[in-house]
Motif scaffolding. Sequence first.
Motif, PDB file in Angstrom:
ATOM      1  N   TYR A 100     -23.575 -46.055  17.741  1.00 19.13           N
ATOM      2  CA  TYR A 100     -22.157 -46.257  17.428  1.00 19.13           C
ATOM      3  C   TYR A 100     -21.624 -47.546  18.040  1.00 19.13           C
ATOM      4  O   TYR A 100     -20.535 -48.001  17.692  1.00 19.13           O
ATOM      5  CB  TYR A 100     -21.305 -45.063  17.798  1.00 19.13           C
ATOM      6  N   LYS A 103     -20.713 -50.093  15.229  1.00 16.83           N
ATOM      7  CA  LYS A 103     -19.818 -49.713  14.137  1.00 16.83           C
ATOM      8  C   LYS A 103     -19.025 -50.905  13.605  1.00 16.83           C
ATOM      9  O   LYS A 103     -18.569 -50.883  12.464  1.00 16.83           O
ATOM     10  CB  LYS A 103     -18.871 -48.596  14.569  1.00 16.83           C
ATOM     11  N   TYR A 111     -22.065 -42.516  12.792  1.00 22.64           N
ATOM     12  CA  TYR A 111     -22.481 -41.129  12.506  1.00 22.64           C
ATOM     13  C   TYR A 111     -23.844 -40.801  13.105  1.00 22.64           C
ATOM     14  O   TYR A 111     -24.150 -39.618  13.292  1.00 22.64           O
ATOM     15  CB  TYR A 111     -22.509 -40.895  10.998  1.00 22.64           C
ATOM     16  N   SER A 114     -22.576 -40.210  17.244  1.00 19.22           N
ATOM     17  CA  SER A 114     -21.655 -39.080  17.173  1.00 19.22           C
ATOM     18  C   SER A 114     -20.306 -39.595  16.710  1.00 19.22           C
ATOM     19  O   SER A 114     -19.958 -40.752  16.961  1.00 19.22           O
ATOM     20  CB  SER A 114     -21.520 -38.392  18.529  1.00 19.22           C
ATOM     21  N   VAL A 115     -19.556 -38.732  16.050  1.00 17.56           N
ATOM     22  CA  VAL A 115     -18.208 -39.070  15.606  1.00 17.56           C
ATOM     23  C   VAL A 115     -17.259 -37.951  16.031  1.00 17.56           C
ATOM     24  O   VAL A 115     -17.701 -36.855  16.368  1.00 17.56           O
ATOM     25  CB  VAL A 115     -18.145 -39.263  14.072  1.00 17.56           C
ATOM     26  N   GLY A 118     -17.626 -33.973  15.588  1.00 16.02           N
ATOM     27  CA  GLY A 118     -18.927 -34.144  14.956  1.00 16.02           C
ATOM     28  C   GLY A 118     -19.901 -33.019  15.231  1.00 16.02           C
ATOM     29  O   GLY A 118     -19.525 -31.872  15.535  1.00 16.02           O
ATOM     30  N   GLN A 124     -26.960 -31.897  14.691  1.00 13.75           N
ATOM     31  CA  GLN A 124     -27.390 -33.269  14.373  1.00 13.75           C
ATOM     32  C   GLN A 124     -28.869 -33.299  13.995  1.00 13.75           C
ATOM     33  O   GLN A 124     -29.266 -33.975  13.041  1.00 13.75           O
ATOM     34  CB  GLN A 124     -27.126 -34.189  15.578  1.00 13.75           C
ATOM     35  N   PHE A 319     -11.256 -41.201   9.526  1.00 14.24           N
ATOM     36  CA  PHE A 319     -12.281 -40.928   8.513  1.00 14.24           C
ATOM     37  C   PHE A 319     -11.857 -41.468   7.144  1.00 14.24           C
ATOM     38  O   PHE A 319     -12.691 -41.968   6.381  1.00 14.24           O
ATOM     39  CB  PHE A 319     -12.560 -39.430   8.411  1.00 14.24           C
ATOM     40  N   THR A 332     -22.358 -41.419   3.570  1.00 11.64           N
ATOM     41  CA  THR A 332     -22.745 -40.944   4.902  1.00 11.64           C
ATOM     42  C   THR A 332     -21.755 -39.904   5.407  1.00 11.64           C
ATOM     43  O   THR A 332     -22.150 -38.850   5.925  1.00 11.64           O
ATOM     44  CB  THR A 332     -22.818 -42.125   5.886  1.00 11.64           C
ATOM     45  N   HIS A 333     -20.473 -40.184   5.243  1.00  9.27           N
ATOM     46  CA  HIS A 333     -19.451 -39.236   5.693  1.00  9.27           C
ATOM     47  C   HIS A 333     -19.546 -37.917   4.933  1.00  9.27           C
ATOM     48  O   HIS A 333     -19.464 -36.834   5.532  1.00  9.27           O
ATOM     49  CB  HIS A 333     -18.054 -39.838   5.518  1.00  9.27           C
ATOM     50  N   PHE A 336     -22.467 -35.911   6.154  1.00 13.86           N
ATOM     51  CA  PHE A 336     -22.139 -35.372   7.481  1.00 13.86           C
ATOM     52  C   PHE A 336     -21.216 -34.155   7.371  1.00 13.86           C
ATOM     53  O   PHE A 336     -21.441 -33.120   8.010  1.00 13.86           O
ATOM     54  CB  PHE A 336     -21.491 -36.472   8.324  1.00 13.86           C
TER      55      PHE A 336
END
Length: 364
Positions: A100, A103, A111, A114-115, A118, A124, A319, A332-333, A336
């Motif tokens: 991260y 970013k 991601y 960690s977010v 999360g 994970q 987000f 990706t989001h 997740f």
Amino acid sequence: MDRRKFIKSAGIATGAAAAATTLSAPAIAQAKKDMVIVATWPRDFPGLGTGAQRLAARIGELTEGRINVQYFSAGERVGAFDSFDEVASGNAQAYHAADYYWKGKHPAWAYFTSVPFGLTHNEQNAWINHMGGQALWDEVASGFGLKCLMAGSTGVQMGGWFNKEINSADDLKGLKMRIPGLGGDVMAKLGASPVSLPGGQIYENLVSGAIDATEWVGPWNDYFMKFYEAAKYYYYPGMHEAGSTLSLGMNEKWWSDLGKTDQEIIKAACGEEHTFSMSEYNANNGTFLTKLLKENGVELREFNDDIYDSFGVAAEEVFGETVAHSDLAKRTHESFVAARADVGGWMKLSEGAYFQQRNRVLGL
């Protein structure tokens, strides 16, 4: 057999053997690979630094020196946050870091550490290994000439150290806090000023007053950082990092040039370290939390529901901005979120429900 024919044949055989011997030395030399690893952690720092050093040594050991590993901690070869460019450029072959940190290069990187709100360590692992997470990570990393593998985990992190009580979201306004990743963006939405600092620079900034608060990891790591000398309020739980994954990021060309056996050995070493490090954190955090509370006068505080609700609202805004960045960030989001709902729903019925009942019965 004719003596002259025998001598001629023997000469050919001897010449062939000599040629093979002559060629074997360069062939063996070519089989060896140099691997310079640059890390974002201080040398010998418990957990983060020692885990990265352990992984470096293990790769050399498992390959019996075929991969010649040289390890450099933060600042020994390049600065902590310069490790990404050092490896992407090919000047070094690998970094050990929390992805991260990158970013700013692409928000999807967050991601894979960690977010906010999360995935825990187990969640994970499920996402990366079985639900498309690794393929997305490969896609993000390949855009920068990298290949990344999970190579460590710190689990659920603490909310951080503060030099004043945090009773409402309003108390975060104007606060200068060291917090990287999308968690820092959440704090910014609530009026704080997030600061990104490598681990080796946090203490001096906290003591000097350059920052008012910091998150780091958890009791084991935080004890050795001596944050209690500058901030006595220790808040939990951290919304920003529920299962922080550490990464071995390798130069993609260097990785692709490795033989299949060496690739599998590196994967195995990373997997071993990933599991071992999480158990190490779980084994030490409770002990060092007790030390912080009983020996150093630290006051343990829990973020109240109103503050956590504010975190949630701010996280959704962050987000929304993240998915608007690009198709890759959006995919990706979405992946997740699907994993969080699916695996998280099961964890609520399994480990979550079990912990709740076990702790109730035992009074824990």
